[in-house]
Scaffold this motif. Sequence first.
Motif, PDB file in Angstrom:
ATOM      1  N   ALA A  25      44.497  37.268  43.633  1.00 16.28           N
ATOM      2  CA  ALA A  25      43.691  36.381  44.488  1.00 16.28           C
ATOM      3  C   ALA A  25      42.340  37.017  44.793  1.00 16.28           C
ATOM      4  O   ALA A  25      41.301  36.355  44.756  1.00 16.28           O
ATOM      5  CB  ALA A  25      44.442  36.063  45.777  1.00 16.28           C
ATOM      6  N   GLU A  26      42.359  38.309  45.070  1.00 19.69           N
ATOM      7  CA  GLU A  26      41.126  39.028  45.359  1.00 19.69           C
ATOM      8  C   GLU A  26      40.221  39.091  44.127  1.00 19.69           C
ATOM      9  O   GLU A  26      39.015  38.894  44.212  1.00 19.69           O
ATOM     10  CB  GLU A  26      41.467  40.434  45.833  1.00 19.69           C
ATOM     11  CG  GLU A  26      40.271  41.295  46.162  1.00 19.69           C
ATOM     12  CD  GLU A  26      40.668  42.682  46.635  1.00 19.69           C
ATOM     13  OE1 GLU A  26      39.958  43.206  47.501  1.00 19.69           O
ATOM     14  OE2 GLU A  26      41.672  43.247  46.148  1.00 19.69           O
ATOM     15  N   ALA A  27      40.816  39.338  42.971  1.00 20.50           N
ATOM     16  CA  ALA A  27      40.036  39.515  41.747  1.00 20.50           C
ATOM     17  C   ALA A  27      39.518  38.208  41.168  1.00 20.50           C
ATOM     18  O   ALA A  27      38.394  38.146  40.677  1.00 20.50           O
ATOM     19  CB  ALA A  27      40.888  40.235  40.697  1.00 20.50           C
ATOM     20  N   PHE A  28      40.331  37.142  41.228  1.00 20.07           N
ATOM     21  CA  PHE A  28      39.998  35.916  40.504  1.00 20.07           C
ATOM     22  C   PHE A  28      39.802  34.695  41.384  1.00 20.07           C
ATOM     23  O   PHE A  28      39.335  33.665  40.910  1.00 20.07           O
ATOM     24  CB  PHE A  28      41.073  35.617  39.450  1.00 20.07           C
ATOM     25  CG  PHE A  28      41.305  36.752  38.496  1.00 20.07           C
ATOM     26  CD1 PHE A  28      40.350  37.120  37.572  1.00 20.07           C
ATOM     27  CD2 PHE A  28      42.488  37.472  38.539  1.00 20.07           C
ATOM     28  CE1 PHE A  28      40.553  38.170  36.703  1.00 20.07           C
ATOM     29  CE2 PHE A  28      42.715  38.526  37.669  1.00 20.07           C
ATOM     30  CZ  PHE A  28      41.749  38.881  36.749  1.00 20.07           C
ATOM     31  N   VAL A  84      42.537  45.041  39.191  1.00 22.12           N
ATOM     32  CA  VAL A  84      42.484  46.303  39.926  1.00 22.12           C
ATOM     33  C   VAL A  84      41.645  46.063  41.173  1.00 22.12           C
ATOM     34  O   VAL A  84      40.590  45.425  41.103  1.00 22.12           O
ATOM     35  CB  VAL A  84      41.859  47.423  39.055  1.00 22.12           C
ATOM     36  CG1 VAL A  84      41.722  48.719  39.840  1.00 22.12           C
ATOM     37  CG2 VAL A  84      42.678  47.641  37.788  1.00 22.12           C
ATOM     38  N   ARG A  85      42.118  46.547  42.306  1.00 14.38           N
ATOM     39  CA  ARG A  85      41.358  46.405  43.553  1.00 14.38           C
ATOM     40  C   ARG A  85      39.977  47.034  43.361  1.00 14.38           C
ATOM     41  O   ARG A  85      39.843  48.084  42.728  1.00 14.38           O
ATOM     42  CB  ARG A  85      42.092  47.063  44.702  1.00 14.38           C
ATOM     43  CG  ARG A  85      43.388  46.348  45.045  1.00 14.38           C
ATOM     44  CD  ARG A  85      43.593  46.359  46.545  1.00 14.38           C
ATOM     45  NE  ARG A  85      44.839  45.702  46.874  1.00 14.38           N
ATOM     46  CZ  ARG A  85      44.918  44.464  47.357  1.00 14.38           C
ATOM     47  NH1 ARG A  85      43.843  43.759  47.564  1.00 14.38           N
ATOM     48  NH2 ARG A  85      46.092  43.940  47.659  1.00 14.38           N
ATOM     49  N   PRO A  86      38.945  46.401  43.910  1.00 19.64           N
ATOM     50  CA  PRO A  86      37.565  46.850  43.661  1.00 19.64           C
ATOM     51  C   PRO A  86      37.307  48.331  43.912  1.00 19.64           C
ATOM     52  O   PRO A  86      36.614  48.972  43.124  1.00 19.64           O
ATOM     53  CB  PRO A  86      36.741  45.976  44.607  1.00 19.64           C
ATOM     54  CG  PRO A  86      37.548  44.733  44.761  1.00 19.64           C
ATOM     55  CD  PRO A  86      38.993  45.190  44.727  1.00 19.64           C
ATOM     56  N   VAL A  87      37.849  48.906  44.958  1.00 20.36           N
ATOM     57  CA  VAL A  87      37.567  50.309  45.267  1.00 20.36           C
ATOM     58  C   VAL A  87      38.113  51.258  44.197  1.00 20.36           C
ATOM     59  O   VAL A  87      37.648  52.382  44.055  1.00 20.36           O
ATOM     60  CB  VAL A  87      38.097  50.685  46.677  1.00 20.36           C
ATOM     61  CG1 VAL A  87      39.610  50.746  46.705  1.00 20.36           C
ATOM     62  CG2 VAL A  87      37.492  51.985  47.157  1.00 20.36           C
ATOM     63  N   TYR A  88      39.062  50.798  43.380  1.00 23.66           N
ATOM     64  CA  TYR A  88      39.656  51.640  42.346  1.00 23.66           C
ATOM     65  C   TYR A  88      39.089  51.367  40.957  1.00 23.66           C
ATOM     66  O   TYR A  88      39.475  52.019  39.993  1.00 23.66           O
ATOM     67  CB  TYR A  88      41.183  51.459  42.329  1.00 23.66           C
ATOM     68  CG  TYR A  88      41.782  51.864  43.650  1.00 23.66           C
ATOM     69  CD1 TYR A  88      42.090  53.190  43.923  1.00 23.66           C
ATOM     70  CD2 TYR A  88      41.995  50.924  44.654  1.00 23.66           C
ATOM     71  CE1 TYR A  88      42.607  53.574  45.140  1.00 23.66           C
ATOM     72  CE2 TYR A  88      42.512  51.304  45.882  1.00 23.66           C
ATOM     73  CZ  TYR A  88      42.814  52.624  46.114  1.00 23.66           C
ATOM     74  OH  TYR A  88      43.311  53.006  47.337  1.00 23.66           O
TER      75      TYR A  88
END
Length: 167
Positions: A25-28, A84-88
């Motif tokens: 959900a966060e990525a797309f 992948v979560r943005p911070v990583y």
Amino acid sequence: MFSLPAVRYLPETADHAAAIEAIAAEAFGPGRFARAAERVREMSPHDENLSFVAIFDGVVVGSVRQTPIAIGSRACVMLGPLAVRPVYKGQGVGRRLMALAEAAARDRGETAIMLVGDRAYYMPLGYRPLPAGSVTMPGPVDPARILGLPLVDGGLEGLAGRVRSRG
């Protein structure tokens, strides 16, 4: 920041489902449900034995899933989503997940992996464009984004037709 060796890579289990959904959900965003690749995932569930998570400090920070499919009469797997979560990002987490997914598919005897994705990211990992019009997805997709990775010699030869459930 974190030390890359502190990231653990594990096969996906049902316990990871909520975290994976949150990362996707966060990525797309909500637009992911309108994509042709999502139509494929609705036809056939992903295979946890071919799917992996990256965990840092007990938290899922990345994942990759693979879904057994057929293209025409040929069995293969569809990779995705990879998120992948943005911070990583930029730390090699996505590439490591991709390597694990490729190895698992190869070990299981799959002959090819197909995905819909960004050429700039996936082509350095060995993926190459499939011939325009050779693969018919269950919905609109930019044919330039349909890529394949052979897992055996000739693994992409003759890979053509409508994407469908293997079952």
